[in-house]
Design an enzyme around this catalytic site. Structure first.
Site, PDB file in Angstrom:
ATOM      1  N   HIS A 182      -1.175  -4.330  -8.994  1.00 30.38           N
ATOM      2  CA  HIS A 182      -0.853  -2.757  -8.615  1.00 30.38           C
ATOM      3  C   HIS A 182       0.758  -2.757  -8.478  1.00 30.38           C
ATOM      4  CE1 HIS A 182      -0.640  -4.997  -4.571  1.00 30.38           C
ATOM      5  NE2 HIS A 182       0.177  -3.814  -4.255  1.00 30.38           N
ATOM      6  N   ASP A 183       1.466  -3.921  -7.983  1.00 28.47           N
ATOM      7  CA  ASP A 183       2.846  -3.575  -8.041  1.00 28.47           C
ATOM      8  C   ASP A 183       3.661  -4.049  -9.074  1.00 28.47           C
ATOM      9  OD1 ASP A 183       3.002  -2.325  -5.604  1.00 28.47           O
ATOM     10  OD2 ASP A 183       3.211  -4.002  -4.299  1.00 28.47           O
ATOM     11  N   LYS A 186       7.176  -2.805 -10.033  1.00 31.38           N
ATOM     12  CA  LYS A 186       8.296  -3.079  -9.337  1.00 31.38           C
ATOM     13  C   LYS A 186       9.403  -3.982 -10.072  1.00 31.38           C
ATOM     14  CE  LYS A 186       6.713  -2.623  -4.418  1.00 31.38           C
ATOM     15  NZ  LYS A 186       6.384  -3.035  -3.459  1.00 31.38           N
ATOM     16  N   HIS A 211       7.506   2.877  -8.960  1.00 33.01           N
ATOM     17  CA  HIS A 211       6.551   1.924  -9.532  1.00 33.01           C
ATOM     18  C   HIS A 211       5.356   2.144  -9.825  1.00 33.01           C
ATOM     19  CE1 HIS A 211       5.275   0.875  -5.166  1.00 33.01           C
ATOM     20  NE2 HIS A 211       4.408   0.364  -5.654  1.00 33.01           N
ATOM     21  N   HIS A 235      -2.176   3.882  -6.204  1.00 32.31           N
ATOM     22  CA  HIS A 235      -2.333   3.159  -4.977  1.00 32.31           C
ATOM     23  C   HIS A 235      -1.565   3.542  -3.954  1.00 32.31           C
ATOM     24  CE1 HIS A 235       0.858   0.694  -6.719  1.00 32.31           C
ATOM     25  NE2 HIS A 235       1.102   0.263  -5.189  1.00 32.31           N
ATOM     26  N   HIS A 236      -0.291   4.530  -4.190  1.00 35.88           N
ATOM     27  CA  HIS A 236       0.317   5.164  -3.008  1.00 35.88           C
ATOM     28  C   HIS A 236      -0.028   6.520  -2.909  1.00 35.88           C
ATOM     29  CE1 HIS A 236       2.620   1.789  -1.935  1.00 35.88           C
ATOM     30  NE2 HIS A 236       3.151   1.400  -3.195  1.00 35.88           N
ATOM     31  N   ASP A 264      -3.812  -2.584   0.145  1.00 37.75           N
ATOM     32  CA  ASP A 264      -2.299  -2.709   0.232  1.00 37.75           C
ATOM     33  C   ASP A 264      -1.703  -2.434   1.610  1.00 37.75           C
ATOM     34  OD1 ASP A 264       0.228  -3.070  -0.980  1.00 37.75           O
ATOM     35  OD2 ASP A 264       0.289  -0.812  -1.565  1.00 37.75           O
TER      36      ASP A 264
HETATM   37 FE   LIG Z   1       2.949  -0.350  -4.351  1.00 34.18          FE
HETATM   38 FE   LIG Z   2       1.796  -3.434  -2.758  1.00 34.25          FE
END
Ligand SMILES: [Fe+2]
Ligand SMILES: [Fe+2]
Length: 326
Positions: A182-183, A186, A211, A235-236, A264
């Site tokens: 998911h990240d 980044k 991201h 996811h955010h 998360d």
């Molecule tokens: Fe994230």
């Molecule tokens: Fe995360």
């Protein structure tokens, strides 16, 4: 390598002969149980099985293989001397990749086997691609000691939440994959922002908020990760519509992305940060409940809280997180 499964020696040997003539390496088993042992010992590239057999029949064998996360990519062909719509349906429902009547036309048989074996070879090349992504996700985590293993924990929490909500094993595995990745976006966030010990200013926040889109873009070229893309991208998002990147609201946010968001959020709350130490579970639970309906889907918060209170989440912590070997 093809595994031929048939309880009639003469029939089995005839199939074996045909396949050897076609230049395949052949292994043999006399029923489903023998076949399962053989496959688990050393997976073949294709399983060609009779339908009616003693002990474990072809349908059960097929279902066993197709529900195994590792073995399910092996093509399974069911053959029978009694081809009926019912038998064919049973084979298809069990996940069979092919259903042939015996005796099969030699040339069609050879062509179909060849197609399935080639597909298997392609599938085997897909797996390493996924592994490369996992390695990249770890590289992202390794840049930030506080985020180390965060992705893997999110994957595990999301999978546990999926299972608690009654999702299929495929969907649970998808949650794990997506959680792990998911990240990944980044990797495109500058160190000065990613590693900053303190609140981010508006410009830094904007860089950080890229991201999810970046992550979905990085993964988009890989066929095997396609189903994870909406989870990575969203996811955010927040349940009240104030999240990013698309400001989706409520049930417009993909269900599995809402699950990943809870996983998360929980990990972010309980993991020590540079600007604050460890936090007691009760405090984190209170924050989680506080965000129910605003940040997160209320139904999922209830399910997740239940998992935390039953100790299921704590049980996961430290299970298989990969930290670099010193
Ligand atoms: Fe994230
Ligand atoms: Fe995360």
């Amino acid at each position: 390598v093809i595994l031929v499964v048939d309880d009639h020696d003469r029939v089995r040997e005839r199939v074996v002969e045909t396949l050897v003539d076609l230049d395949y390496e052949v292994r043999q088993a006399r029923d489903g149980r023998e076949a399962l042992q053989s496959v688990r010992l050393e997976p073949p590239d294709l399983v060609l099985t009779d339908l009616q057999m003693p002990v474990v029949d072809g349908i059960v064998l097929c279902r066993e293989l197709k529900t195994d996360p590792v073995l399910r990519l092996i093509p399974v062909v069911v053959m029978t001397s009694e081809p009926s719509p019912e038998n064919e349906l049973a084979a298809i429902s069990a996940g069979a990749d092919g259903f042939f009547a015996k005796p099969a036309n030699q040339r069609t048989f050879a062509a179909r086997i060849q197609v399935l074996v080639r597909e298997r070879a392609l599938n085997q090349r897909l797996d390493p691609a996924e592994n490369v992504l996992f390695a990249t996700a770890r590289a992202v985590a390794a840049r930030n000691p506080f985020a180390l293993a965060h992705s893997e924990r999110v994957g595990q929490y999301a999978r546990a939440l999926g299972a608690a909500c009654g999702l299929s094993s495929d969907e649970c595995e998808l949650l794990y994959t997506a959680g792990t990745l998911h990240d990944i976006g980044k990797i495109g966030v500058p160190d000065a922002v990613l590693l900053k010990a303190g609140p981010l200013d508006a410009v830094e926040l904007e860089a950080m908020r890229e991201h999810p889109v970046l992550g979905a873009w990085i993964c988009s070229s890989l066929q095997s990760v396609q189903p994870a893309l909406p989870i990575i991208r969203h996811h955010h998002e927040r349940f009240d519509g104030l999240g990013y990147p698309d400001g989706l609201r409520g049930t417009d946010i993909p269900f599995l992305a809402r699950m990943a968001a809870v996983a998360d959020g929980w990990d972010a709350m309980v993991t020590p940060r540079p600007y604050r130490g460890e936090r007691p579970t009760t405090e984190a639970l209170a924050e989680l409940v506080h965000g129910s309906g605003t940040q997160w889907d209320p139904a999922l918060i209830e399910a997740f809280r239940d998992l935390v209170e039953r100790g299921e989440i704590a049980r996961l912590v430290g299970l298989s997180f990969s930290t670099p070997q010193k």
